[in-house]
Design an enzyme around this catalytic site. Structure first.
Site, PDB file in Angstrom:
ATOM      1  CG  HIS A 145      -1.546   1.201   1.441  1.00 55.27           C
ATOM      2  ND1 HIS A 145      -1.499   2.037   2.534  1.00 55.27           N
ATOM      3  CD2 HIS A 145      -2.433   2.070   0.878  1.00 55.27           C
ATOM      4  CE1 HIS A 145      -1.881   3.286   2.211  1.00 55.27           C
ATOM      5  NE2 HIS A 145      -2.616   3.314   1.574  1.00 55.27           N
ATOM      6  CB  SER A 146       0.759   4.488   0.388  1.00 51.18           C
ATOM      7  OG  SER A 146       1.166   5.694   0.383  1.00 51.18           O
ATOM      8  CG  MET A 147       6.872   4.372   1.212  1.00 48.48           C
ATOM      9  SD  MET A 147       7.759   4.867   2.586  1.00 48.48           S
ATOM     10  CE  MET A 147       7.552   3.813   3.884  1.00 48.48           C
TER      11      MET A 147
END
Length: 351
Positions: A145-147
């Site tokens: 997720h995300s980073m």
């Protein structure tokens, strides 16, 4: 290898986080209806997980695991989050799955990088590679997720032999910048980094629980109260006198990693990924410094060489796996099944 962290567990269990922590007996969270057929409730109980710690030489990465199946799935959380981020998704994974969710360096319960070491996705990707080698996982599905998805892009491109399939939650590409901007961006990053390094040498800020829940929701701009409490159950601890909470993450990670690669560089990384790929995009998620048109070019680059490519939009903001977990879980499970068929047949599929 897997093993209990008794002292640390006791410290964190003192942080009571509403219905999430209280579900230890047999409670479930109600979840919204989904276009993908899934159970109406998701069980997410702390006792179902086992703590994991992995020595990677310079320090220890910690996380948690569940399941005993033969298909291995590695979860990587987003910036300033921790291994609890997939708590509402993991219980719905197929029964043949062994799921490991890691705290990246400087996050959750994992060790911090040594003084002077710079935090950015390249450092995280190297730490994950060392952890997987030490843990004995040679081939696995990567869920980020995300980073964590940015780390996943780097990892899948650099170590394709490790990654059976890749799932990205609300990341198509992160910030990017042209070389003529690098000097000013490097200065901005180092100024933030050294400022946070100085703050980290001082006594930590102490919060009341409800204050910290509110700050977490407001800071993320995408979490609801349940999601914030789930993350804080692993991301904070009580003070010695029991009167407040302090965050566990390294303050240095708050120096947001710069766009260390050009747009063209991310395009080439996208083209280099050949494994099955699922991208879940939040309808109100981040676009960073891109437009929908330039994002579409990156999506086409991902699709170019992927054996099985799937792109789905999920209603919600950046943390859709915590706020709309039923739909996210359904898409992930469908992808795991379809990608397995694609891998067995050697066929290219676009869904």
């Amino acid at each position: 290898m897997p093993g209990p962290l008794a002292a640390q567990e006791k410290r964190h269990d003192d942080l009571i986080t509403d219905s999430y922590e209280n579900c230890k007996e047999d409670k479930t969270f109600d979840v919204p209806a989904s276009p993908v057929k899934r159970p109406r409730s998701i069980k997410s109980c702390a006792w179902e997980w086992e703590e994991v710690e992995i020595d990677i030489g310079w320090g220890t990465l910690r996380g948690k695991a569940r399941g005993s199946g033969s298909r291995l799935v590695l979860g990587l959380h987003g910036w300033l989050d921790n291994a609890n981020t997939f708590d509402l998704v993991a219980p719905s994974l197929p029964e043949d799955t062994r799921f490991l969710s890691l705290d990246l360096p400087g996050h959750g319960r994992s060790d911090h990088f040594s003084p002077g070491f710079i935090y950015d996705p390249r450092g995280y990707a190297g730490a994950v590679k060392k952890a997987m080698t030490a843990y004995g996982w040679e081939r696995f599905v990567l869920l980020g997720h995300s980073m964590g998805a940015v780390v996943g892009i780097l990892y899948a491109a650099a170590f394709p032999e490790d990654v059976e399939a890749f799932i990205s939650v609300d990341i198509i590409k992160p910030w990017s910048s042209q070389p003529d901007k690098y000097a000013s961006l490097f200065k901005k990053y180092f100024d933030q980094y050294f400022d946070n390094e100085n703050k980290a040498s001082k006594p930590p800020l102490i919060y009341e629980e409800e204050e910290l829940v509110t700050k977490t929701i407001e800071g993320s701009k995408s979490l609801d109260e349940r999601g914030a409490r789930i993350l804080l159950q692993r991301g904070a601890r009580k003070t010695e006198d029991g009167k407040g909470l302090v965050l566990l993450r390294d303050l240095r990670v708050k120096a947001f990693f710069i766009g260390f690669m050009t747009y063209e560089g991310w395009l080439e990384l996208a083209r280099s990924i050949e494994c099955p790929l699922l991208i879940l995009k939040a309808t109100e998620g981040h676009y960073y410094n891109e437009t929908q048109e330039t994002y579409n070019v990156v999506l086409a680059a991902f699709q170019e060489n992927s054996r099985h490519f799937s792109y789905k939009e999920v209603e919600g903001k950046h943390h859709i796996h915590l706020t709309n977990s039923e739909i996210v879980s359904g898409y992930i499970n469908n992808f795991l099944r379809e990608s397995n068929v694609a891998l067995l047949n050697g066929a290219s599929i676009v869904a």
